[in-house]
Design a protein around this motif. Structure first.
Motif, PDB file in Angstrom:
ATOM      1  N   ALA A  50       0.827  -1.204   0.000  1.00  0.00           N
ATOM      2  CA  ALA A  50       0.000   0.000   0.000  1.00  0.00           C
ATOM      3  C   ALA A  50       0.863   1.257   0.000  1.00  0.00           C
ATOM      4  CB  ALA A  50      -0.930  -0.007   1.208  1.00  0.00           C
ATOM      5  N   ILE A  51       1.965   1.224   0.745  1.00  0.00           N
ATOM      6  CA  ILE A  51       2.857   2.385   0.774  1.00  0.00           C
ATOM      7  C   ILE A  51       3.507   2.597  -0.582  1.00  0.00           C
ATOM      8  CG2 ILE A  51       4.944   3.342   1.816  1.00  0.00           C
ATOM      9  CD1 ILE A  51       2.496   3.355   3.649  1.00  0.00           C
ATOM     10  N   TYR A  52       3.943   1.518  -1.211  1.00  0.00           N
ATOM     11  CA  TYR A  52       4.561   1.658  -2.534  1.00  0.00           C
ATOM     12  C   TYR A  52       3.551   2.182  -3.554  1.00  0.00           C
ATOM     13  CZ  TYR A  52       9.196  -0.251  -1.704  1.00  0.00           C
ATOM     14  OH  TYR A  52      10.493  -0.416  -1.283  1.00  0.00           O
ATOM     15  N   LYS A  53       2.301   1.790  -3.424  1.00  0.00           N
ATOM     16  CA  LYS A  53       1.282   2.320  -4.334  1.00  0.00           C
ATOM     17  C   LYS A  53       1.052   3.807  -4.086  1.00  0.00           C
ATOM     18  CE  LYS A  53      -3.285   1.355  -6.236  1.00  0.00           C
ATOM     19  NZ  LYS A  53      -3.612   2.783  -6.424  1.00  0.00           N
ATOM     20  N   MET A  54       1.096   4.215  -2.830  1.00  0.00           N
ATOM     21  CA  MET A  54       0.977   5.642  -2.527  1.00  0.00           C
ATOM     22  C   MET A  54       2.111   6.432  -3.173  1.00  0.00           C
ATOM     23  SD  MET A  54      -0.150   5.774   1.480  1.00  0.00           S
ATOM     24  CE  MET A  54      -1.698   5.070   2.044  1.00  0.00           C
ATOM     25  N   ILE A  55       3.320   5.861  -3.137  1.00  0.00           N
ATOM     26  CA  ILE A  55       4.474   6.543  -3.729  1.00  0.00           C
ATOM     27  C   ILE A  55       4.299   6.691  -5.236  1.00  0.00           C
ATOM     28  CG2 ILE A  55       6.955   6.372  -4.152  1.00  0.00           C
ATOM     29  CD1 ILE A  55       7.182   4.937  -1.442  1.00  0.00           C
TER      30      ILE A  55
END
Length: 230
Positions: A50-55
């Motif tokens: 989820a964090i990588y998708k936010m980035i």
């Protein structure tokens, strides 16, 4: 006449309750989405994907805002750096780097640079689980703060939305449209703040505890004056 008046009053009350429920349903839909995300965090799920998708979403949104489908020679690289670097502290782009790229190639290059930079940040911590827990804590704090502010904004919107009727517009329809626009803005703010904090946080140095004072005697040693132990 009394029965007819009673039926009319009951019908009006039913219409009011139905209208209120339709207003409440907008917040209920949004609440289910937010609480679902919070439950994932509280249950200790791995939020790395989820964090990588936010980035990557942040990179794509910034590129879409700053550049067009034209060639890189006409892009505003300065604006792109001003919007992206405060959130993702990568190296500033130069005009010569983007002249031969299209929008998709620029997105791919920036997303690769951002993910590699985040991997470098991860390596600064002692363990992967420490990073995962940090992601959960920060995401939960940001979601809670943005959600509470969003609730207040929705209350203010609801108080004044009735004025839309003077413009021959349905207040409920306008409330739904404005509410979902505000919700989209809130989720974008959550992504931006979460990514900014994660990229700028630093791992603390490991501090080992050392004795503050040396032991000069024991309680059995009667030859010296006993002093209070600190």
């Amino acid at each position: 006449a009394i029965e007819k008046a009673q039926e009319k009053i009951e019908g009006n009350n039913f219409g009011i309750r139905k209208n209120l429920l339709e207003y409440d349903q907008v917040m209920n839909d949004q609440r289910e989405i937010i609480y679902g995300e919070r439950r994932r965090v509280l249950d200790g799920e791995n939020m790395r994907s989820a964090i990588y998708k936010m980035i990557t979403d942040r990179v794509e949104d910034t590129v879409d805002h700053c550049v067009s489908d034209e060639e890189g020679k006409k892009w505003d690289v300065l604006e792109l750096n001003e919007l992206l670097i405060p959130v993702i502290p990568m190296q500033p782009l130069g005009d010569d780097e983007v002249q031969s790229l299209n929008a998709n190639e620029l997105k791919h290059m920036l997303k690769e640079a951002a993910t590699k930079l985040y991997e470098t940040r991860e390596a600064e911590f002692t363990s992967a689980e420490q990073v995962r827990e940090m992601e959960r804590v920060i995401l939960l704090k940001v979601v809670d703060a943005k959600w509470m502010a969003h609730i207040d904004d929705m209350d203010q919107l609801r108080e004044g939305i009735g004025l839309q009727a003077y413009g021959q517009r349905d207040p409920l329809v306008e409330y739904k449209m404005s509410g979902y626009e505000m919700f989209d803005s809130m989720t974008a703010a959550i992504r931006e703040d979460t990514v900014r904090i994660l990229f700028h946080i630093r791992a603390e140095q490991k501090v080992e505890r050392e004795p503050a004072a040396k032991v000069t005697g024991t309680n059995r040693d009667d030859s010296t004056v006993q002093a209070p132990k600190k």
